[in-house]
Motif scaffolding. Structure first.
Motif, short mmCIF file in Angstrom:
data_model
loop_
_atom_site.label_atom_id
_atom_site.label_comp_id
_atom_site.label_asym_id
_atom_site.label_seq_id
_atom_site.Cartn_x
_atom_site.Cartn_y
_atom_site.Cartn_z
N ALA A 45 0.86 -1.18 0.00
CA ALA A 45 0.00 0.00 0.00
C ALA A 45 0.90 1.24 0.00
CB ALA A 45 -0.92 0.00 1.22
N GLU A 46 1.29 1.66 -1.17
CA GLU A 46 2.29 2.72 -1.28
C GLU A 46 1.78 4.05 -0.74
OE1 GLU A 46 4.32 3.01 -4.99
OE2 GLU A 46 4.28 0.85 -5.33
N ALA A 47 0.54 4.38 -1.03
CA ALA A 47 0.01 5.67 -0.57
C ALA A 47 -0.07 5.72 0.95
CB ALA A 47 -1.37 5.92 -1.18
N ALA A 48 -0.61 4.68 1.55
CA ALA A 48 -0.72 4.65 3.01
C ALA A 48 0.66 4.60 3.65
CB ALA A 48 -1.55 3.45 3.45
N GLY A 49 1.55 3.81 3.08
CA GLY A 49 2.90 3.70 3.63
C GLY A 49 3.66 5.02 3.57
N GLY A 50 3.52 5.72 2.46
CA GLY A 50 4.17 7.01 2.33
C GLY A 50 3.63 8.02 3.32
N GLN A 51 2.34 7.97 3.55
CA GLN A 51 1.69 8.88 4.50
C GLN A 51 2.12 8.62 5.93
OE1 GLN A 51 -2.60 9.08 3.99
NE2 GLN A 51 -2.92 9.55 6.15
N ALA A 293 -12.28 -2.77 6.17
CA ALA A 293 -11.41 -1.59 6.13
C ALA A 293 -11.02 -1.10 7.52
CB ALA A 293 -12.12 -0.46 5.38
N SER A 294 -11.53 -1.70 8.57
CA SER A 294 -11.33 -1.14 9.91
C SER A 294 -9.87 -1.18 10.36
CB SER A 294 -12.22 -1.86 10.93
OG SER A 294 -11.92 -3.23 10.99
N GLY A 295 -9.13 -2.20 9.96
CA GLY A 295 -7.72 -2.25 10.35
C GLY A 295 -6.93 -1.10 9.77
N LEU A 296 -7.11 -0.84 8.48
CA LEU A 296 -6.43 0.29 7.86
C LEU A 296 -6.93 1.60 8.45
CD1 LEU A 296 -4.38 1.20 5.74
CD2 LEU A 296 -6.27 1.38 4.11
N ALA A 297 -8.19 1.66 8.83
CA ALA A 297 -8.74 2.87 9.44
C ALA A 297 -7.95 3.26 10.69
CB ALA A 297 -10.21 2.67 9.80
N ALA A 298 -7.59 2.26 11.49
CA ALA A 298 -6.83 2.54 12.71
C ALA A 298 -5.45 3.10 12.39
CB ALA A 298 -6.70 1.28 13.55
N LEU A 299 -4.82 2.58 11.35
CA LEU A 299 -3.50 3.10 10.95
C LEU A 299 -3.62 4.54 10.43
CD1 LEU A 299 -1.84 0.08 9.07
CD2 LEU A 299 -1.47 0.85 11.41
N LEU A 300 -4.55 4.77 9.53
CA LEU A 300 -4.69 6.11 8.95
C LEU A 300 -5.08 7.15 9.98
CD1 LEU A 300 -6.50 5.20 5.59
CD2 LEU A 300 -4.09 5.81 5.91
N ALA A 301 -5.79 6.71 11.02
CA ALA A 301 -6.20 7.63 12.09
C ALA A 301 -5.10 7.84 13.13
CB ALA A 301 -7.46 7.11 12.77
N GLY A 302 -3.96 7.20 12.95
CA GLY A 302 -2.83 7.39 13.86
C GLY A 302 -2.99 6.69 15.20
N LYS A 303 -3.80 5.65 15.26
CA LYS A 303 -4.07 4.98 16.53
C LYS A 303 -3.13 3.82 16.83
CE LYS A 303 -8.86 6.47 16.62
NZ LYS A 303 -10.29 6.11 16.81
N ILE A 304 -2.31 3.46 15.84
CA ILE A 304 -1.34 2.39 16.02
C ILE A 304 0.04 2.91 15.64
CG2 ILE A 304 -0.61 0.10 15.21
CD1 ILE A 304 -3.53 -0.56 14.71
N PRO A 305 1.02 2.88 16.53
CA PRO A 305 2.37 3.35 16.19
C PRO A 305 3.01 2.44 15.15
CG PRO A 305 2.36 2.30 18.36
CD PRO A 305 0.93 2.38 17.93
N ILE A 306 3.31 3.00 14.00
CA ILE A 306 3.73 2.16 12.88
C ILE A 306 4.97 2.67 12.15
CG2 ILE A 306 2.37 3.31 11.08
CD1 ILE A 306 2.52 -0.49 11.70
N ARG A 307 5.37 3.90 12.44
CA ARG A 307 6.47 4.50 11.68
C ARG A 307 7.72 3.64 11.76
NH1 ARG A 307 7.26 9.13 9.22
NH2 ARG A 307 5.22 9.86 9.95
N GLY A 308 8.32 3.41 10.59
CA GLY A 308 9.56 2.65 10.50
C GLY A 308 9.38 1.14 10.55
N ARG A 309 8.16 0.67 10.65
CA ARG A 309 7.90 -0.77 10.77
C ARG A 309 7.37 -1.36 9.46
NH1 ARG A 309 8.11 -3.07 15.67
NH2 ARG A 309 8.16 -1.77 17.55
N THR A 310 7.34 -2.68 9.42
CA THR A 310 6.75 -3.41 8.30
C THR A 310 5.49 -4.09 8.81
OG1 THR A 310 8.90 -3.82 7.25
CG2 THR A 310 7.08 -5.27 6.63
N ALA A 311 4.36 -3.68 8.29
CA ALA A 311 3.08 -4.15 8.81
C ALA A 311 2.22 -4.75 7.71
CB ALA A 311 2.33 -2.99 9.46
#
Length: 338
Positions: A45-51, A293-311
């Protein structure tokens, strides 16, 4: 496998949390299912990953047979419990498990009766009928439909197949994770939608070493409350468009698996879910239902710390009504999206 999952499990309400299934159980399910289920794509998911500053992959179970991951559990449990005898399967579902049971029954030479709550989308009702099932509409929510389905199964002396709270169902749903680890060996975070907890339990059994995040709809947060309380909690009402993860109470077995493994859980609003559906449509060209879509919703809403990780995020289903897709594209109840 150290125990026979066909016998199920009855867990007292005050039982000490324990792991109901193991990785060996998930692997056994994977061997049986084999090519009978789709090996679904895992896409970057390039767009979400870049964001978000992370490598984010989408496991597209919306491309599974019947359009959702639920077919895995339905086929494995039905094939194991029926043992080639045919007969009748009765189940309760808001839709996706019902579709899985319908197709599994057809392939196994059995009859299927599915009880759906009044909130089940018409697209899922119609597909169940098209697969040859008897569809019964009963109750305002899944839990009421399930109670009626259990009564119906007893009166007909049929096999009752729960939607999530059975060891065979849990083990089969975990095969999603076995595929992901083959497709993405350096995975370090997994995000899954959570309703009754079948997929979450299977994921925890398949990869106990992994960071696993579960995501529930804020208007149906029974698993979140139960995990916090340390026991099964029944919420008074449901208010969410994510019908696929809308239950008043989690399963006792799925909750026990979670309490023993300590996953992280968060909730998302319907507005956040619609925003994720819109993102998937416009950026990843993926059609997902609200629960999916709820899992991605949590990422896009910033509710799961994800920066620098592979998810990896499991997009659990794509059986969605056209009006809900339109609502997502238009930005939900608050107006046009960006």
């Amino acid at each position: 496998m150290v125990h026979d999952l066909r016998e199920g499990c009855i867990l007292p309400a005050n039982a000490t949390p324990l792991s109901i299934i193991s990785r060996a159980d998930v692997e056994a399910a994977g061997r049986m299912l084999g090519s009978r289920v789709n090996r679904t794509p895992l896409i970057l998911a390039e767009a979400a990953g870049g964001q978000l500053g992370a490598r984010i992959y989408l496991k597209l179970e919306c491309h599974q047979r019947t359009g959702a991951f639920k077919y895995r559990g339905a086929l494995y449990a039905a094939a194991t419990l029926l043992e080639g005898t045919g007969g009748e399967i009765v189940t309760a579902s808001s839709g996706n498990h019902a579709l899985g049971v319908c197709l599994a029954a057809a392939e196994l030479g059995a009859r299927a009766t599915v009880v759906m709550p009044e909130t089940a989308p018409a697209v899922k009702r119609d597909r169940a009928r098209a697969l040859g099932a008897e569809v019964v509409i009963h109750g305002a929510v899944y839990d009421e439909a399930r109670a009626h389905a259990e009564d119906l199964a007893r009166s007909r002396r049929a096999l009752f197949l729960p939607s999530f709270d059975h060891p065979l169902i849990m083990a089969a749903q975990g095969t999603v994770v076995l595929e992901i680890e083959e497709q993405l060996p350096d995975l370090d975070v997994l995000v899954v939608p959570v309703g009754g907890g079948g997929l979450l339990a299977g994921a925890l059994a398949a990869r106990p070493d992994l960071i696993v995040w579960g995501v529930q709809a804020a208007g149906a947060d029974s698993f979140v409350r139960s995990l916090a309380a340390g026991h099964q909690v029944t919420i008074p009402r449901i208010s969410t468009l994510a019908d696929g993860i809308a239950v008043l109470a989690p399963g006792r077995l799925t909750l026990s698996q979670a309490l023993a493994a300590h996953p992280r859980l968060v909730t998302v609003t319907d507005a956040e879910i619609l925003a994720a559906m819109r993102h998937l449509l416009l950026n990843e060209r993926v059609v997902a239902e609200p629960a999916g879509a709820s899992g991605l919703a949590a990422l896009l809403a910033g509710k799961i710390p994800i920066r620098g990780r592979t998810a990896a995020v499991v997009i659990t289903g794509g059986n969605v009504m056209a009006d809900v897709l339109c609502q997502a594209l238009l930005g939900g109840p608050d107006g046009p999206g960006q």
